[in-house]
Design a protein around this motif. Structure first.
Motif, PDB file in Angstrom:
ATOM      1  N   ALA B 168     -45.747  -4.714 -63.988  1.00  0.00           N
ATOM      2  CA  ALA B 168     -46.026  -5.986 -64.660  1.00  0.00           C
ATOM      3  C   ALA B 168     -47.290  -5.884 -65.497  1.00  0.00           C
ATOM      4  O   ALA B 168     -48.332  -5.478 -65.012  1.00  0.00           O
ATOM      5  CB  ALA B 168     -46.160  -7.105 -63.640  1.00  0.00           C
ATOM      6  N   GLN B 169     -47.185  -6.288 -66.739  1.00  0.00           N
ATOM      7  CA  GLN B 169     -48.291  -6.155 -67.685  1.00  0.00           C
ATOM      8  C   GLN B 169     -48.959  -7.494 -67.928  1.00  0.00           C
ATOM      9  O   GLN B 169     -48.298  -8.515 -68.121  1.00  0.00           O
ATOM     10  CB  GLN B 169     -47.772  -5.596 -69.003  1.00  0.00           C
ATOM     11  CG  GLN B 169     -48.836  -5.337 -70.047  1.00  0.00           C
ATOM     12  CD  GLN B 169     -48.237  -4.966 -71.397  1.00  0.00           C
ATOM     13  OE1 GLN B 169     -47.293  -5.572 -71.855  1.00  0.00           O
ATOM     14  NE2 GLN B 169     -48.816  -3.959 -72.033  1.00  0.00           N
ATOM     15  N   SER B 170     -50.266  -7.476 -67.949  1.00  0.00           N
ATOM     16  CA  SER B 170     -51.044  -8.667 -68.297  1.00  0.00           C
ATOM     17  C   SER B 170     -51.466  -8.567 -69.753  1.00  0.00           C
ATOM     18  O   SER B 170     -51.639  -7.467 -70.268  1.00  0.00           O
ATOM     19  CB  SER B 170     -52.269  -8.755 -67.394  1.00  0.00           C
ATOM     20  OG  SER B 170     -53.030  -9.903 -67.685  1.00  0.00           O
ATOM     21  N   PRO B 171     -51.625  -9.688 -70.427  1.00  0.00           N
ATOM     22  CA  PRO B 171     -52.152  -9.636 -71.798  1.00  0.00           C
ATOM     23  C   PRO B 171     -53.448  -8.833 -71.850  1.00  0.00           C
ATOM     24  O   PRO B 171     -54.299  -8.944 -70.968  1.00  0.00           O
ATOM     25  CB  PRO B 171     -52.383 -11.107 -72.137  1.00  0.00           C
ATOM     26  CG  PRO B 171     -51.375 -11.829 -71.327  1.00  0.00           C
ATOM     27  CD  PRO B 171     -51.276 -11.061 -70.045  1.00  0.00           C
ATOM     28  N   LEU B 172     -53.600  -8.037 -72.879  1.00  0.00           N
ATOM     29  CA  LEU B 172     -54.686  -7.071 -72.985  1.00  0.00           C
ATOM     30  C   LEU B 172     -55.645  -7.502 -74.085  1.00  0.00           C
ATOM     31  O   LEU B 172     -55.228  -7.834 -75.188  1.00  0.00           O
ATOM     32  CB  LEU B 172     -54.108  -5.691 -73.320  1.00  0.00           C
ATOM     33  CG  LEU B 172     -53.018  -5.192 -72.368  1.00  0.00           C
ATOM     34  CD1 LEU B 172     -52.136  -4.171 -73.048  1.00  0.00           C
ATOM     35  CD2 LEU B 172     -53.657  -4.583 -71.135  1.00  0.00           C
ATOM     36  N   ILE B 173     -56.913  -7.449 -73.806  1.00  0.00           N
ATOM     37  CA  ILE B 173     -57.921  -7.927 -74.737  1.00  0.00           C
ATOM     38  C   ILE B 173     -58.322  -6.812 -75.701  1.00  0.00           C
ATOM     39  O   ILE B 173     -58.609  -5.690 -75.281  1.00  0.00           O
ATOM     40  CB  ILE B 173     -59.171  -8.425 -73.978  1.00  0.00           C
ATOM     41  CG1 ILE B 173     -58.773  -9.424 -72.884  1.00  0.00           C
ATOM     42  CG2 ILE B 173     -60.166  -9.037 -74.951  1.00  0.00           C
ATOM     43  CD1 ILE B 173     -58.007 -10.617 -73.390  1.00  0.00           C
TER      44      ILE B 173
END
Lengths: 164, 268
Positions: B168-173
């Protein structure tokens, strides 16, 4: 909640034993909001072409809602959703709309007494793209046909629910 | 047509670099060669970790929710309500005003969940670009990394039970730009002082923006809003002006592409 075990990673140069909150890159006590990479509905871009004009409101109703697209998100609860709309082509005659918007936005209007919004929401089964046509007063506002409107709509369906 | 702007980009504030760290790529992607958007996690730049979360039952009118994070966090909230279309109860997102202590809401709903992320809206930072793309292989459920939340089962199949899961990927800054790095040419323009960022990514990415009030509150700026505050962006270039009694603005730029590579055509 804080734990005595786990992984804590700080930004380079920050002390992992006593970091300021904004220096923490990863802390397993704080879960990431996340998208399931193996769920095709998790990250989707729809290319929506409207050829069948959604119905206008009939006075005394001021709004008329039409679901113009929907798809199953794969969860059995209401997931957290975010959406981004890009209006590629807008039906002629609509003025003052947003070319890009997040979650809900204004496509345009003919007069100050009418207009069209579009938005995305999710329930425990589906994601819905909804058009809201409004007309403040009978006979004063104009219709807002959407035939020929095309949009790219990107949706992030997060794993996290909305607390219900 | 690409977005044009008469303004200049903010100065860069490169994030500290390190030769050590921890990174996990999306299933099927080479962690050493893939582009930044294909990372699940990389300690060289943050993802959206939930630093504070609260559910508010039956909110009505103006509400102040203390998060006490000591920095103004990038924050999202989802309201649970019957949709006026008649489809039933749905969740819809909103961006509440925040400062270093509180989240400020003014809405009525059956329930609202507030999530403050570990991303400081007051701090400029530019994270490194990752190297280019690589091949995509099949997903292997027996390979990866996962951290379960307290009191949850490590063998759970519900991804909500995990703080981190390599599936699962989280939004990346990518970057955060504020009024602190405004070039002099962007001061006192027709739309006020302007914070601007031009991405070096090869694709348009998600962007969010806020204006900062003299009280320290950050107010969300919608894309192309008809009224102030408003963000102008095409995913490559983004700019926002702040004026009047406002003392600053912030743009948050993700690595996440605005559009999926494969799109689904739908006709209504």
């Amino acid at each position: 909640m804080a734990q005595d075990y786990g992984i804590l990673i700080t930004a380079p140069g920050a002390d992992a034993n006593n970091p300021a909150g904004n220096q923490i890159v990863m802390d397993t006590s704080n879960p990431f909001i996340k998208i399931d990479t193996q769920n095709p509905a998790g990250f989707t871009t729809l290319l929506l072409l409207i050829t069948n004009d959604p119905t206008e409101p009939v006075f005394p109703a001021t709004d008329r809602y039409t679901v113009v697209a929907q798809f199953a998100h794969g969860y059995k609860y209401i997931p957290s959703l975010e959406s981004l709309f890009f209006v590629q082509t807008l039906a002629p005659g609509l003025n003052g709309g947003m070319q890009y918007f997040l979650d809900t936005g204004f496509l345009g209007a003919h007069t100050a007494d009418d207009g069209v919004y579009m938005y995305a929401v999710a329930d425990a089964t589906n994601v819905y793209i909804i058009v809201d046509k409004f007309n403040d007063q009978s006979g004063v506002g104009a219709n807002n046909p959407l035939n020929g409107t095309t949009l790219q709509i990107t949706l992030h369906v997060f794993v996290e629910d909305i607390g219900v | 047509m690409p977005l044009t702007s008469p303004y200049q980009d903010n100065a860069l504030t490169p994030a500290p670099q390190a030769d050590t760290g921890f990174k996990v790529s999306k299933p099927g992607y080479d962690v050493n060669r893939t582009s930044g958007q294909n990372m699940i996690f990389n300690s060289s730049w943050p993802s959206l970790a939930i630093a504070y979360e609260k559910i508010i039952p039956t909110p009505s009118g103006a509400i102040t929710v203390p998060h006490n994070l000591k920095f103004p966090p990038f924050t999202m909230a989802w309201a649970y309500n019957p949709d006026p279309s008649g489809i039933g109860n749905v969740g819809s997102r909103l961006f509440p005003t925040v400062d270093s202590t509180n989240v400020y809401l003014n809405t009525t709903a059956a329930k609202i969940i507030v999530r403050c992320f570990r991303l400081d809206l007051s701090r400029d930072i530019d994270y490194t670009l990752a190297p280019g793309d690589s091949f995509n292989g099949p997903y292997d459920p027996n390979y990866g990394i996962k951290f379960v939340k307290p009191n949850k089962d490590i063998n759970s199949r519900d991804l909500r039970d995990f703080a981190v899961h390599s599936r699962a990927q989280s939004p990346l800054i990518l970057s955060v730009k504020t009024e602190k790095t405004i070039p002099s040419a962007n001061v006192g323009t027709g739309i006020g002082n302007v914070v601007q960022y031009t991405s070096k990514l090869k694709y348009p990415a998600w962007v969010y923006a806020y204006t900062k009030q003299s009280t320290g509150k950050y107010v969300f700026a919608p894309y192309y809003s008809q009224s102030y505050p408003r963000l102008f962006t095409d995913g490559f270039k983004a700019y926002i002006g702040y004026t009047g009694t406002d003392i600053g603005a912030t743009i948050v730029i993700l690595r996440d592409p605005m559009f999926a590579a494969q799109q689904t055509s739908i006709q209504y």
